[in-house]
Write a protein that holds these residues in place. Structure first.
Motif, PDB file in Angstrom:
ATOM      1  N   ARG A  99       1.185   3.716  11.199  1.00 33.43           N
ATOM      2  CA  ARG A  99       0.415   2.830  11.201  1.00 33.43           C
ATOM      3  C   ARG A  99       1.125   1.750  10.865  1.00 33.43           C
ATOM      4  N   TRP A 100       1.663   0.281  11.658  1.00 32.35           N
ATOM      5  CA  TRP A 100       2.425  -0.515  11.591  1.00 32.35           C
ATOM      6  C   TRP A 100       1.876  -1.564  10.917  1.00 32.35           C
ATOM      7  N   GLN A 101       2.444  -1.929   9.665  1.00 36.27           N
ATOM      8  CA  GLN A 101       1.942  -3.048   8.841  1.00 36.27           C
ATOM      9  C   GLN A 101       2.636  -4.615   9.195  1.00 36.27           C
ATOM     10  N   LEU A 116      -2.696  -4.667  10.613  1.00 36.66           N
ATOM     11  CA  LEU A 116      -2.203  -2.992  10.379  1.00 36.66           C
ATOM     12  C   LEU A 116      -2.697  -2.502  12.353  1.00 36.66           C
ATOM     13  N   LEU A 117      -1.127  -2.320  12.821  1.00 38.59           N
ATOM     14  CA  LEU A 117      -1.521  -1.639  14.034  1.00 38.59           C
ATOM     15  C   LEU A 117      -1.137  -0.599  13.909  1.00 38.59           C
ATOM     16  N   LEU A 118      -2.470   0.159  15.380  1.00 37.43           N
ATOM     17  CA  LEU A 118      -2.273   1.102  15.680  1.00 37.43           C
ATOM     18  C   LEU A 118      -1.934   1.586  16.618  1.00 37.43           C
ATOM     19  N   PRO A 119      -0.376   3.447  16.078  1.00 42.31           N
ATOM     20  CA  PRO A 119      -0.030   3.375  17.653  1.00 42.31           C
ATOM     21  C   PRO A 119       0.029   3.477  18.587  1.00 42.31           C
ATOM     22  N   GLY A 120      -1.284   3.358  19.383  1.00 44.16           N
ATOM     23  CA  GLY A 120      -1.603   3.255  20.450  1.00 44.16           C
ATOM     24  C   GLY A 120      -1.227   1.348  20.989  1.00 44.16           C
ATOM     25  N   VAL A 172       9.399   7.735   9.600  1.00 43.60           N
ATOM     26  CA  VAL A 172       8.072   8.799   9.376  1.00 43.60           C
ATOM     27  C   VAL A 172       7.985   9.992   8.740  1.00 43.60           C
ATOM     28  N   LEU A 173       8.576  11.008   8.923  1.00 44.70           N
ATOM     29  CA  LEU A 173       9.122  12.004   8.536  1.00 44.70           C
ATOM     30  C   LEU A 173       9.627  12.307   6.998  1.00 44.70           C
ATOM     31  N   THR A 174      10.449  11.137   7.124  1.00 48.92           N
ATOM     32  CA  THR A 174      11.348  11.147   6.001  1.00 48.92           C
ATOM     33  C   THR A 174      10.288  10.233   4.771  1.00 48.92           C
ATOM     34  N   GLN A 175       8.859   9.697   5.001  1.00 46.06           N
ATOM     35  CA  GLN A 175       7.991   9.302   4.122  1.00 46.06           C
ATOM     36  C   GLN A 175       6.987   9.982   4.211  1.00 46.06           C
ATOM     37  N   VAL A 176       6.866  11.329   4.894  1.00 46.15           N
ATOM     38  CA  VAL A 176       6.110  12.760   4.896  1.00 46.15           C
ATOM     39  C   VAL A 176       6.530  13.510   3.581  1.00 46.15           C
ATOM     40  N   ILE A 177       8.179  13.878   3.766  1.00 45.41           N
ATOM     41  CA  ILE A 177       8.874  14.321   2.463  1.00 45.41           C
ATOM     42  C   ILE A 177       8.384  14.370   1.755  1.00 45.41           C
ATOM     43  N   GLY A 178       8.470  13.177   1.382  1.00 44.80           N
ATOM     44  CA  GLY A 178       8.986  12.511  -0.045  1.00 44.80           C
ATOM     45  C   GLY A 178       6.958  12.788  -0.503  1.00 44.80           C
ATOM     46  N   ASP A 179       6.425  12.571  -0.031  1.00 44.02           N
ATOM     47  CA  ASP A 179       4.854  12.733  -0.080  1.00 44.02           C
ATOM     48  C   ASP A 179       4.848  13.799  -0.157  1.00 44.02           C
ATOM     49  N   LEU A 180       5.188  14.962   0.548  1.00 43.60           N
ATOM     50  CA  LEU A 180       5.113  16.129   0.323  1.00 43.60           C
ATOM     51  C   LEU A 180       5.531  16.135  -1.238  1.00 43.60           C
ATOM     52  N   ASN A 190      11.379  -1.588   7.193  1.00 44.76           N
ATOM     53  CA  ASN A 190      10.723  -0.018   7.348  1.00 44.76           C
ATOM     54  C   ASN A 190       9.341  -1.276   7.342  1.00 44.76           C
ATOM     55  N   GLU A 191       8.402  -1.645   7.708  1.00 42.42           N
ATOM     56  CA  GLU A 191       7.464  -1.766   7.852  1.00 42.42           C
ATOM     57  C   GLU A 191       6.122  -0.519   8.593  1.00 42.42           C
ATOM     58  N   PHE A 192       6.474   0.328   8.333  1.00 40.55           N
ATOM     59  CA  PHE A 192       5.313   1.713   8.467  1.00 40.55           C
ATOM     60  C   PHE A 192       5.168   2.671   7.511  1.00 40.55           C
ATOM     61  N   VAL A 193       3.729   2.954   7.946  1.00 40.13           N
ATOM     62  CA  VAL A 193       2.819   3.551   6.311  1.00 40.13           C
ATOM     63  C   VAL A 193       2.152   4.675   7.598  1.00 40.13           C
TER      64      VAL A 193
END
Ligand code: C2E
Ligand code: MG
Ligand code: MG
Ligand code: MG
Length: 279
Positions: free
Chosen positions: A63-65, A71-75, A94-102, A38-41
């Motif tokens: 972004r990919w750490q 830090l890499l951009l989606p492109g 990503v969706l799971t992380q966003v739910i956590g932040d929400l 899980n290197e994605f932020v």
């Protein structure tokens, strides 16, 4: 040099292998590791009201750490992740992380919850992935009500009939849907109604020259008018200048997003800047 690198990363490298193939193999291996570790932020870019005065939501951007490359951009990895099908797993993470932040932001005593939108590859719009997405979103009323999905039309149009069926299912599950990057690709207004979209996001390429180029302005104006007559909310992306803001405001665009307001920010900075402030 390549051969040496190859020894480090991949055993079955042969000199006949093209540089492109070699790079793809390395990237695929690294992406699989990134998913495993899980290197994605997730960064958040605020979306403002059409007046440009207050925040009304935010878009989650992955972004990919990368352990060596930073830090890499989606492109730099999303197109490849789509090719290999690894995108399914990235989008779900990503969706799971966003739910956590929400959840965290909801638990903080802030004035109101702001809706968050998540980009979903068109590759997910099939029976199996839509079922998974709805399951994830329906685990809590909070997620279902405050998280919307953004889709780009390019991929959807290729499977139009299946897309209609699957988007209908998402809609029934109470998920808000936005069509991303509208105005640059196929941009079929006819499909918008069938696709059960709530929001249209005007492509930043169209917004870029909106002040100087009367044709781009006419297209934007037509999109806003037609979108409104179909009952859609219109968001303009890539707003970088005050002139663009003023023009889009005059065209009655509902929401604005772009560097003029802010870039995508790490969750803690986004929180401090937009959610903790007393408004
Ligand atoms: P998008 O969904 O259209 O997101 C908007 C992109 O424009 C973001 O780039 C954002 O940082 C950038 N942007 C925002 N305001 C401005 C501006 O004023 N000027 C300019 N020049 N650019 C602006 P980013 O973060 O590099 O993302 C690129 C694309 O990658 C996204 O385009 C989206 O299609 C895709 N993407 C991002 N996150 C995800 C994800 O979690 N899953 C999937 N499947 N795709 C994603
Ligand atoms: Mg988007
Ligand atoms: Mg876009
Ligand atoms: Mg885009």
């Amino acid at each position: 040099y390549q051969a040496k690198q190859a020894q480090d990363h991949i055993r079955f490298y042969t000199p006949q292998m093209s540089e492109q193939t070699f790079k793809s193999l390395v990237l695929e291996k690294e992406l699989r590791e990134a998913i495993h570790n899980n290197e994605f932020v997730v960064y958040y870019q605020p979306v403002f009201e059409g007046s440009g005065t207050s925040i009304r939501g935010a878009e989650a951007l992955v972004r990919w750490q990368h352990p060596e490359r930073g830090l890499l951009l989606p492109g730099e990895f999303i197109p490849f992740a789509e090719e290999t099908g690894l995108i399914s797993r990235i989008d779900k993470m990503v969706l799971t992380q966003v739910i956590g932040d929400l959840r965290r932001w909801h638990a903080m005593s802030i004035n109101r919850i702001i809706p968050l939108s998540v980009n979903i590859s068109g590759r997910h719009i099939n029976e199996k992935d839509v079922t998974r997405l709805t399951e994830i979103l329906n685990r809590s009323a909070l997620a279902r009500d405050y998280i919307g999905l953004e889709l780009t039309e390019t991929y959807l149009m290729q499977f139009a009939e299946e897309t209609v069926v699957q988007l209908e299912r998402l809609k029934h599950a109470g998920v808000r849907l936005a069509m991303d990057d509208f105005g640059s690709g196929y941009s079929s207004l006819g499909y918008l109604k069938r696709f059960k979209i709530d929001t249209l996001k005007i492509d930043q390429l169209l917004v870029r020259d909106i002040v100087e180029n009367p044709e781009d302005r006419s297209i934007a104006e037509a999109i806003i008018k037609m979108g409104h007559s179909l009952g859609l909310q219109i968001v303009a992306e890539g707003v970088e200048t005050l002139e663009q803001l003023e023009l889009l405001k005059a065209l009655e665009c509902d929401a604005l997003q772009g560097f003029y307001f802010d870039r995508a920010l790490p969750p803690d900075i986004f929180e401090a800047k937009y959610l903790r402030r007393n408004r």
